[in-house]
Design a protein around this motif. Structure first.
Motif, PDB file in Angstrom:
ATOM      1  N   ALA A 152      47.094  17.362  -0.790  1.00 47.91           N
ATOM      2  CA  ALA A 152      48.097  16.449  -1.332  1.00 47.91           C
ATOM      3  C   ALA A 152      48.273  16.673  -2.824  1.00 47.91           C
ATOM      4  O   ALA A 152      49.392  16.629  -3.346  1.00 47.91           O
ATOM      5  N   PHE A 175      53.313  11.862   1.083  1.00 46.49           N
ATOM      6  CA  PHE A 175      52.197  12.598   1.682  1.00 46.49           C
ATOM      7  C   PHE A 175      50.899  12.259   0.955  1.00 46.49           C
ATOM      8  O   PHE A 175      49.852  12.043   1.577  1.00 46.49           O
ATOM      9  N   ARG A 178      49.697   8.861   2.052  1.00 42.05           N
ATOM     10  CA  ARG A 178      49.117   8.883   3.408  1.00 42.05           C
ATOM     11  C   ARG A 178      47.694   9.428   3.386  1.00 42.05           C
ATOM     12  O   ARG A 178      46.791   8.892   4.055  1.00 42.05           O
TER      13      ARG A 178
END
Length: 424
Positions: A152, A175, A178
């Motif tokens: 990430a 992203f 998450r």
């Protein structure tokens, strides 16, 4: 400002940084409102003066939004202090016997007789070491989530033509969120289990779970929010550093031989390695410092002036950006004789002491200096010693370069390939 200005900077930042230092002096202006501190003195002045030149408040893993709210500034400061209990030099020294076996395993498993792209291998080895140092027996559970946090980070910091405000939820930021949520969800039951059982552990997480007489227990959210960033940091920057170090072992075989001879005195059982053994690897540590002097992984640090001030003859207005450049500061002939020459021996006498102000800024300095410097040096020293002990390294033959130098976010040997052959 050197010829070409910002356009030239965008094409080759290292070359422009050096040219700026040579042509314009210790501090120079890149464009209106952007200045470069290019020599040891101004770099040291900016990094140590966190009130006038604070670090930009843009953490890679900001606190997650929760109904209970983010930890307060005081809670974050307490979490940082608790984290440091596990990262200070004496804490790292006590756990050398846990770090050394992973470094030896990495060396044992190196593929021989073929050209290998080394950064993914190094990153995985250092992630194993770093995540174990933070979480001990819970490391196997958390390591896959740590790897996703690193991914990430890589997606988030890729160069882009566009500067997007931080509040816009781009795909890369979604992203990141998450992966941060997934890591936090995996870590939360670990925290609760340790607290409920009373077996807090002797790792960094255990240090953060211990109450203090002044503040008592840290909140669960303060612990969870502070750990994604330090988890990635334990292996991200050291991986970049290790790429340069292994490249220099390939290019300087006599220096590699000397590291190998020093490493031969380490215990046959890596778990028996102590901080005394680590301290005996003086040339190995000197080689690492010299490589990081020439190629500091964090070669450019960003600070912002809070008020009008003076720096290197310039009047720096409030709100201006100051780019601190260890890369050029380390190549200043006033600080290091023959600064472009690779000479590890310069760190073996007092004149090359890394404690000399401005002489060694690869880990930063001042209030925002790298908090994991002791852990990073231990990891890099043992990894370097164990690999040089077993192998000769060489770059692939042929007209194509074995790597590309990238400068965005850090100074990296992208795509570096090396070949290892077993020492006889």
């Amino acid at each position: 400002m050197p010829e070409g200005g910002f356009a030239a900077w965008s094409r080759d930042r290292l070359a422009v940084a050096r040219r700026g230092a040579e042509e314009c002096g210790d501090v120079w202006q890149l464009e209106p409102g952007v200045y470069v501190a290019a020599a040891a003195g101004p770099c040291e002045e900016v990094l140590r003066n966190a009130e006038e030149f604070p670090k930009a408040p843009s953490p890679l893993f900001p606190p997650l939004k929760r109904s209970s709210g983010a930890p307060t500034r005081e809670e974050r400061a307490r979490a940082h202090a608790a984290r440091m209990r596990g990262l200070r030099a004496h804490a790292v020294a006590a756990r050398i016997g846990e770090i050394a076996p992973s470094a030896a395993r990495f060396a044992d498993q190196w593929p021989t007789g073929e050209d290998v792209e080394i950064l993914p291998l190094v990153r995985q080895a250092l992630a194993d070491i770093g995540v174990h140092y933070l979480f001990s027996e819970d490391a196997p559970t958390l390591l896959p989530f740590a790897s996703q946090l690193f991914l990430a980070r890589e997606v988030l910091v890729r160069p882009s033509r566009w500067i997007v405000p931080r509040w816009i939820p781009t795909p890369a930021r979604r992203f990141r969120t998450r992966q941060q949520v997934a890591f936090t969800n995996a870590l939360r039951p670990v925290v609760r289990r340790r607290r409920s059982s009373g077996r807090l552990g002797d790792d960094l997480l255990g240090q953060m779970l211990r109450p203090t007489s002044r503040y008592g227990l840290l909140s669960e959210e303060a612990i969870l929010d502070t750990l994604p960033g330090i988890t990635v940091a334990t292996f991200e920057t050291p991986s970049r550093a290790a790429g340069w170090i292994l490249l220099y072992l390939a290019r300087h075989p006599r220096a590699a031989d000397r590291v190998s001879a020093e490493a031969a005195l380490l215990p046959a059982d890596p778990a028996a390695t102590t901080n005394t053994h680590l301290d005996s690897l003086q040339y190995t540590q000197a080689l690492i410092r010299e490589v990081l002097r020439l190629h500091p992984p964090s070669w450019l640090l960003t600070r912002r002036a809070t008020r009008q001030t003076q720096l290197g003859g310039y009047t720096i207005d409030a709100g201006s950006t100051v780019l601190v450049c260890p890369y050029t500061a380390h190549r200043d002939a006033r600080e290091h004789s023959e600064p472009d020459r690779f000479e590890p021996e310069r760190w073996l006498d007092d004149s090359g002491s890394p404690a000399k102000p401005g002489a060694f800024l690869s880990f930063g300095t001042g209030p925002h200096g790298c908090e994991g410097v002791a852990l990073a040096m231990a990891m890099l020293t043992l990894l370097t010693a164990q690999t040089a002990r077993r192998y000769h390294f060489s770059e692939p033959s042929g007209p194509e370069p074995s790597f590309q130098v990238t400068t965005f976010e850090g100074l990296t040997t992208a795509g570096l390939r090396l070949r290892a052959t077993v020492r006889s």
